[in-house]
Each structure stands twice: as C-alpha cells, then as structure tokens.
Design a protein around this motif. Structure first.
Motif, PDB file in Angstrom:
ATOM      1  N   GLU A 111       0.809  -1.234   0.181  1.00 39.61           N
ATOM      2  CA  GLU A 111      -0.090   0.032  -0.012  1.00 39.61           C
ATOM      3  C   GLU A 111       0.819   1.263  -0.040  1.00 39.61           C
ATOM      4  O   GLU A 111       2.057   1.523   0.653  1.00 39.61           O
ATOM      5  CB  GLU A 111      -0.945   0.030   1.308  1.00 39.61           C
ATOM      6  CG  GLU A 111      -1.847  -0.987   1.254  1.00 39.61           C
ATOM      7  CD  GLU A 111      -3.104  -0.908   2.044  1.00 39.61           C
ATOM      8  OE1 GLU A 111      -3.162  -0.023   2.801  1.00 39.61           O
ATOM      9  OE2 GLU A 111      -3.762  -2.133   2.447  1.00 39.61           O
TER      10      GLU A 111
ATOM     11  N   GLN B  69      13.488  -2.269   9.656  1.00 34.41           N
ATOM     12  CA  GLN B  69      13.319  -1.253  10.324  1.00 34.41           C
ATOM     13  C   GLN B  69      12.437  -1.430  11.785  1.00 34.41           C
ATOM     14  O   GLN B  69      11.490  -1.794  11.596  1.00 34.41           O
ATOM     15  CB  GLN B  69      12.578   0.024   9.388  1.00 34.41           C
ATOM     16  CG  GLN B  69      12.201   1.247  10.112  1.00 34.41           C
ATOM     17  CD  GLN B  69      13.292   2.188  10.592  1.00 34.41           C
ATOM     18  OE1 GLN B  69      14.362   2.253   9.717  1.00 34.41           O
ATOM     19  NE2 GLN B  69      13.402   2.528  11.801  1.00 34.41           N
TER      20      GLN B  69
ATOM     21  N   GLY C 109       1.699  -4.087  10.827  1.00 38.81           N
ATOM     22  CA  GLY C 109       0.230  -3.941  10.617  1.00 38.81           C
ATOM     23  C   GLY C 109      -0.162  -4.288   9.383  1.00 38.81           C
ATOM     24  O   GLY C 109       0.603  -4.691   8.620  1.00 38.81           O
TER      25      GLY C 109
ATOM     26  N   CYS D 297      -2.266  -7.340   5.055  1.00 36.27           N
ATOM     27  CA  CYS D 297      -1.794  -8.487   4.862  1.00 36.27           C
ATOM     28  C   CYS D 297      -0.939  -9.315   5.816  1.00 36.27           C
ATOM     29  O   CYS D 297      -1.156 -10.633   6.042  1.00 36.27           O
ATOM     30  CB  CYS D 297      -0.757  -8.370   3.636  1.00 36.27           C
ATOM     31  SG  CYS D 297      -1.749  -7.913   2.086  1.00 36.27           S
TER      32      CYS D 297
ATOM     33  N   LYS E 192       0.797   2.351   8.333  1.00 32.64           N
ATOM     34  CA  LYS E 192       2.180   2.773   7.615  1.00 32.64           C
ATOM     35  C   LYS E 192       2.025   4.309   7.137  1.00 32.64           C
ATOM     36  O   LYS E 192       0.604   4.558   6.652  1.00 32.64           O
ATOM     37  CB  LYS E 192       2.703   1.961   6.861  1.00 32.64           C
ATOM     38  CG  LYS E 192       2.098   1.666   5.624  1.00 32.64           C
ATOM     39  CD  LYS E 192       2.826   0.528   4.595  1.00 32.64           C
ATOM     40  CE  LYS E 192       2.452   0.555   3.475  1.00 32.64           C
ATOM     41  NZ  LYS E 192       3.100  -0.239   2.448  1.00 32.64           N
TER      42      LYS E 192
ATOM     43  N   ARG F  33       9.220   5.166  15.600  1.00 35.83           N
ATOM     44  CA  ARG F  33       9.830   4.780  14.329  1.00 35.83           C
ATOM     45  C   ARG F  33      11.116   5.347  14.075  1.00 35.83           C
ATOM     46  O   ARG F  33      11.587   5.509  13.070  1.00 35.83           O
ATOM     47  CB  ARG F  33       9.057   5.500  13.242  1.00 35.83           C
ATOM     48  CG  ARG F  33       7.484   5.075  13.180  1.00 35.83           C
ATOM     49  CD  ARG F  33       7.160   3.620  12.687  1.00 35.83           C
ATOM     50  NE  ARG F  33       5.910   3.342  12.559  1.00 35.83           N
ATOM     51  CZ  ARG F  33       5.373   2.267  12.034  1.00 35.83           C
ATOM     52  NH1 ARG F  33       6.167   1.244  11.382  1.00 35.83           N
ATOM     53  NH2 ARG F  33       4.230   1.834  11.936  1.00 35.83           N
TER      54      ARG F  33
HETATM   55  C1  UDX Z   1       2.702  -6.003   2.353  1.00 33.71           C
HETATM   56  C2  UDX Z   1       3.673  -6.882   1.452  1.00 33.71           C
HETATM   57  O1  UDX Z   1       4.926  -5.949   1.520  1.00 33.71           O
HETATM   58  C3  UDX Z   1       3.223  -7.098   0.120  1.00 33.71           C
HETATM   59  O2  UDX Z   1       4.156  -7.450  -0.675  1.00 33.71           O
HETATM   60  C4  UDX Z   1       2.077  -7.748   0.239  1.00 33.71           C
HETATM   61  O3  UDX Z   1       1.481  -8.247  -0.909  1.00 33.71           O
HETATM   62  C5  UDX Z   1       0.968  -7.013   0.957  1.00 33.71           C
HETATM   63  O4  UDX Z   1       1.648  -6.949   2.213  1.00 33.71           O
HETATM   64  P1  UDX Z   1       1.856  -3.621   2.976  1.00 33.71           P
HETATM   65  O5  UDX Z   1       1.082  -4.326   4.066  1.00 33.71           O
HETATM   66  O6  UDX Z   1       1.086  -2.743   2.109  1.00 33.71           O
HETATM   67  O7  UDX Z   1       2.416  -4.794   1.994  1.00 33.71           O
HETATM   68  O8  UDX Z   1       2.968  -2.939   3.629  1.00 33.71           O
HETATM   69  P2  UDX Z   1       4.514  -3.127   4.216  1.00 33.71           P
HETATM   70  O9  UDX Z   1       5.190  -1.981   3.522  1.00 33.71           O
HETATM   71  O10 UDX Z   1       5.138  -4.427   3.540  1.00 33.71           O
HETATM   72  O11 UDX Z   1       4.484  -2.971   5.478  1.00 33.71           O
HETATM   73  C6  UDX Z   1       3.657  -3.744   6.685  1.00 33.71           C
HETATM   74  C7  UDX Z   1       3.929  -3.501   7.994  1.00 33.71           C
HETATM   75  O12 UDX Z   1       5.216  -3.673   8.341  1.00 33.71           O
HETATM   76  C8  UDX Z   1       3.693  -2.026   8.275  1.00 33.71           C
HETATM   77  O13 UDX Z   1       2.957  -2.051   9.504  1.00 33.71           O
HETATM   78  C9  UDX Z   1       5.035  -1.343   8.586  1.00 33.71           C
HETATM   79  O14 UDX Z   1       5.090  -0.412   9.166  1.00 33.71           O
HETATM   80  C10 UDX Z   1       5.924  -2.687   9.036  1.00 33.71           C
HETATM   81  N1  UDX Z   1       7.396  -2.493   8.757  1.00 33.71           N
HETATM   82  C11 UDX Z   1       7.744  -2.599   7.552  1.00 33.71           C
HETATM   83  C12 UDX Z   1       8.106  -2.516   9.688  1.00 33.71           C
HETATM   84  O15 UDX Z   1       7.845  -2.260  10.858  1.00 33.71           O
HETATM   85  N2  UDX Z   1       9.220  -2.382   9.535  1.00 33.71           N
HETATM   86  C13 UDX Z   1       9.966  -2.640   8.366  1.00 33.71           C
HETATM   87  O16 UDX Z   1      11.270  -2.427   8.051  1.00 33.71           O
HETATM   88  C14 UDX Z   1       8.799  -2.774   7.033  1.00 33.71           C
END
Ligand code: UDX
Length: 435
Positions: free
Chosen positions: A155, A254, A260, A263, A324, A413
């Motif tokens: 997203e 990170q 959250g 997915c 996010k 963060r």
């Molecule tokens: C995810 C997958 O990345 C994507 O390929 C899939 O098909 C759908 O789910 P999305 O849920 O949109 O995408 O967000 P993403 O950027 O992956 O982040 C997911 C969660 O992990 C967020 O809450 C984000 O804050 C957290 N996150 C991500 C971290 O806490 N640290 C990180 O380094 C990366």
C-alpha cells in the motif's frame, strides 16, 4: 486481451487500472452500486498515490470501465480476476473464502466461452482447486482453466510495485491458461521483469511464504531492538551491519511498533492455521504472531515509563495512526492496540494523521482529531510518533517543545536524533532499540 476484475477493493482496483494501462480492455465489476457510481465519476474510494490520475486517463482512453453487471461484462472475456476480500474468519483465524466461492459460482453461470479464472485474492493452499470444483459443480461442461496469480503490492507504492515487480507468479495447469497469462503480463516480461510459472499449490504457497518471511524479518529486528534497550546498543546500526550481508539484505529491518496492515497479520495467522491443519506446524510463524503482540505491548510500557508510570489526565499527542504512511488504511494498525491502552490508563489522546481520520474515527472513538501538529501539542505532556508520515519527519521541534506542558517524545519509528530532540528543549526522548 479482454479482462474482467471482480471486486474493486484495493487489489482489484489497482490491478484493473494497471492492466488497462498495459493496453488491455478492462471491466471492473462490483456489487456495490454506490462504489461503481463513484468510480465511474473518476473518484477513487481509497487513498493510493497516483491511482486516480492513472484511472482517469485509462477511462478517457476507453480501456477501463466499471459495472455492477457481471454477466454482461463477461462477454468475450479472456481472463477473469477474482479480487474479492478474504478476511480472517472470526474465531478460528482461517481466511474466509465465502466471497471467493460466491464469485466463482456466479462467473461460471455467466461465462459464454473459454476463459482463465484467476485468483488474485490471497487464499489458502488448495483454494484454486476448490474454485475449479465450485465452477464445475455449477456448470459441468464449462470450458475454463484456473490460475493462481498472487499480488505483492505494498500500500502506498502499489502502482510502482505493479509496474516494476520483483516478479510475477502464475500458477497454472494447462498451456492454454499459461499462454493467456503470459500475454497479459507481456508488457512486463518484455522489459525483463521475471514471470515465474509454477503449479497451483506452489503459487499459493509463495504468497504466504513471502509475507510470513517479511513479517518474521520485522519481528526479528523488533525483538533485537528490545534487547538493545536492555544491554545498550543501537538497533539502527545493528540493522545496518546485518543488512550489509548480501544474504540478509537491508530491507524490512526497520524497528518499530510492530507490523500491521491488511496482509501480514492476516496472512501469518492463515499460514499458521494451514500448518496446523496439515500436521506441519509453522512454529516460527506462530512465534512471530505472538512476538508481534508483545512488541505492541512493549510500546505501551515505553510510553508509560516515559510519563512517570502515570497517564491519568495526561495529554498525549499521537502523530500517525494508519498502519504505515501514504495510506488511509487502519487495518490491524498498531495504533488500534496502543491508543486505547493509553486512554484506558486515563490519558487524553489527540491524534494527527494526514489521511487516517475518515477510517479512524469509528475505530478510535475517544480521541480528538486535530489536523495541525503545532496546534495539537498545545499543553501536551507527551508526543508519540507512531507512523512515519513525511509530515512528521521534519517538525520544528523547538516550536513544539515550547508549546508543550512537559516536552517528552516517544519516537516509535526512530525518525529523530536524540541530541537534536534534547537540544530543541525536550526533557525526554524515547526511541526504539537505542539503549
Ligand atoms: C505487504 C507486502 O509488503 C506486500 O508485498 C504484500 O503483498 C501485502 O503486504 P503492506 O501491508 O502494504 O504490504 O505494507 P508493508 O510496507 O509491507 O508494511 C507492513 C507492515 O510492516 C507495516 O505495519 C510497516 O510499518 C511494518 N514494517 C515494514 C516495519 O515495521 N518495518 C519494516 O522494516 C518494514
């Protein structure tokens, strides 16, 4: 190719718009008439950067249209993408497939010639075969193939992910279906983006494996962050040092308040369920699910400790509540655990979020929403950076500190630097994983 996409939620809409941008003729179908009217008027019901302009230009080029009439849309179609919701079923953690099967049955009843029925929704292993059975049962002599084509869209970066994917996965069983799918994704394979062809079950598993692995990576770094706080260490440098190993890579390391979104929470739960059902427990994934809950709980403790273990009548400003940045999505956002816990301990919570209010109002009923962070912090006792929106990365900290009753910041963060925050006049700065 003529493509029909069933379901205009996040995945369906992004896929439909991008396929039309490849030059295919696309009709998006949804039962929700109000949504169809909105889309026909060129408005996008979700917040996703650039989706509206791309949608409008393809509508103007007459490659993209919207309808609530599935039967008429299916006339002469080459591929039908099922992109309806698969929410976690209440009580047992299974993905709820009723919408997928209902769509499959309806498609079967209206299909007039050969088409590939593609599942884009994230579904448990074996679902594509079930889709095939449901369709055969509805119309025994139907000419069709099924295909599993999982999405990997983030997203906030969904169009970029669709147009420049690390890979496209297609799970097929016949050459005829493979030909249709390769034709659909030809604009990508021509530019050397890999299209990986597998069997149905493997494609279904790749999606769960990828998401569970990413959730594991995040949870690993979050647990390391807690250890850093105990023993003295800097998680940012640990992540950097680890990530320099090409076998590990620097992405998704990170540390933060827990993962959250739509997915990771749902897919990890579903994979754990699938493992249990097949007597092949996914112990690591089960642990990740539990550990992510502990990470969120730890955030509440950190805020509490920063506020001298007493939140009664304290005014706390939370910057960012979506799961996010660059999305209005609140699904399984850590804020939904953290904010009510602060309120439960007597705090008054003010929320600032560039996009979260429309969805967040119902989910966080006892908070006050203020658009401008500088107004929100008036007489506040603490600021909590919960979602790293760009708007919150470069705040005038001096101005904020001056307005607060007791300037304290929990930076969940790690967007700020301790010395900068203290130099601006803050009494306390609490990051994640920096001991
Ligand atoms: C995810 C997958 O990345 C994507 O390929 C899939 O098909 C759908 O789910 P999305 O849920 O949109 O995408 O967000 P993403 O950027 O992956 O982040 C997911 C969660 O992990 C967020 O809450 C984000 O804050 C957290 N996150 C991500 C971290 O806490 N640290 C990180 O380094 C990366």
């Amino acid at each position: 190719m003529k493509i029909v996409v069933v379901g205009t939620g996040y995945v369906g809409l992004v896929s439909g718009v991008c396929f039309s941008d490849f030059g295919h003729e696309v009709i998006c179908v949804d039962k929700d008439q109000a949504k169809i009217d909105m889309l026909r008027g060129g408005k996008v019901p979700i917040f996703e950067p650039n989706l509206d302009t791309l949608m409008q230009s393809n509508m103007a080029a007459e490659r993209l249209s919207f309808t609530d009439n599935l039967a008429s849309a299916l006339e002469g179609v080459d591929a039908v993408f099922i992109a309806v919701g698969t929410p976690t079923r209440r009580g047992d953690g299974h993905a709820d497939l009723q919408y997928v099967f209902a769509a499959a049955e309806e498609i079967a009843k209206s299909l007039t010639g050969y088409a590939v029925i593609v599942t884009k929704s994230t579904v448990p292993v074996g679902t594509n075969r079930e889709v095939e059975k449901v369709m055969r049962a509805a119309v025994p002599d139907l000419d069709f193939d099924v295909c599993s084509n999982p999405e990997f869209l983030r997203e906030g970066a969904a169009i970029e992910d669709f147009m420049r994917p690390d890979r496209v996965v297609i799970g097929v069983e016949t050459e005829r279906a493979a030909d249709v799918m390769h034709a659909i994704y030809r604009p990508l394979s021509l530019r050397d983006y890999p299209v990986l062809e597998t069997d149905l079950e493997t494609a279904e598993l790749i999606k769960y494996a990828a998401n569970a692995f990413l959730a594991t990576k995040i949870t690993f770094i979050n647990e390391m962050a807690m250890l850093c706080e105990k023993v003295g260490g800097d998680i940012q440098m640990v992540a950097k040092g680890m990530g320099m190993d090409a076998r590990i890579g620097n992405k998704f390391l990170q540390a933060g308040p827990g993962y959250g979104g739509s997915c990771f929470p749902k897919d990890t739960l579903a994979l754990a369920r699938i493992g249990q059902e097949h007597a092949s427990p996914m112990r690591i994934v089960e642990t990740v699910i539990e550990a992510n809950e502990r990470v969120k709980a730890r955030m509440i403790d950190k805020i509490l400790e920063m506020c001298d273990d007493n939140l009664r009548d304290k005014k706390i400003v939370v910057l960012g509540v979506t799961f996010k940045p660059n999305t209005d999505d609140m699904r399984d956002a850590p804020s939904l655990t953290i904010v009510p816990a602060l309120i439960g301990r007597g705090a008054e919570v003010i929320v600032v979020d560039p996009q979260g209010q429309a969805e967040g109002e119902a989910l966080l009923p006892h908070v006050k929403w203020i658009e401008n962070p500088y107004r929100a912090v008036n007489n506040a006792d603490a600021v909590v950076v919960l979602t790293e929106w760009n708007e919150f990365r470069g705040l005038n900290l001096k101005r904020i500190a001056k307005k607060m009753r007791s300037p304290r910041m929990a930076d969940l963060r790690n967007v700020y630097n301790r010395q900068d925050v203290l130099d601006a006049g803050f009494e306390a700065y609490v990051p994640v994983g920096i001991g």
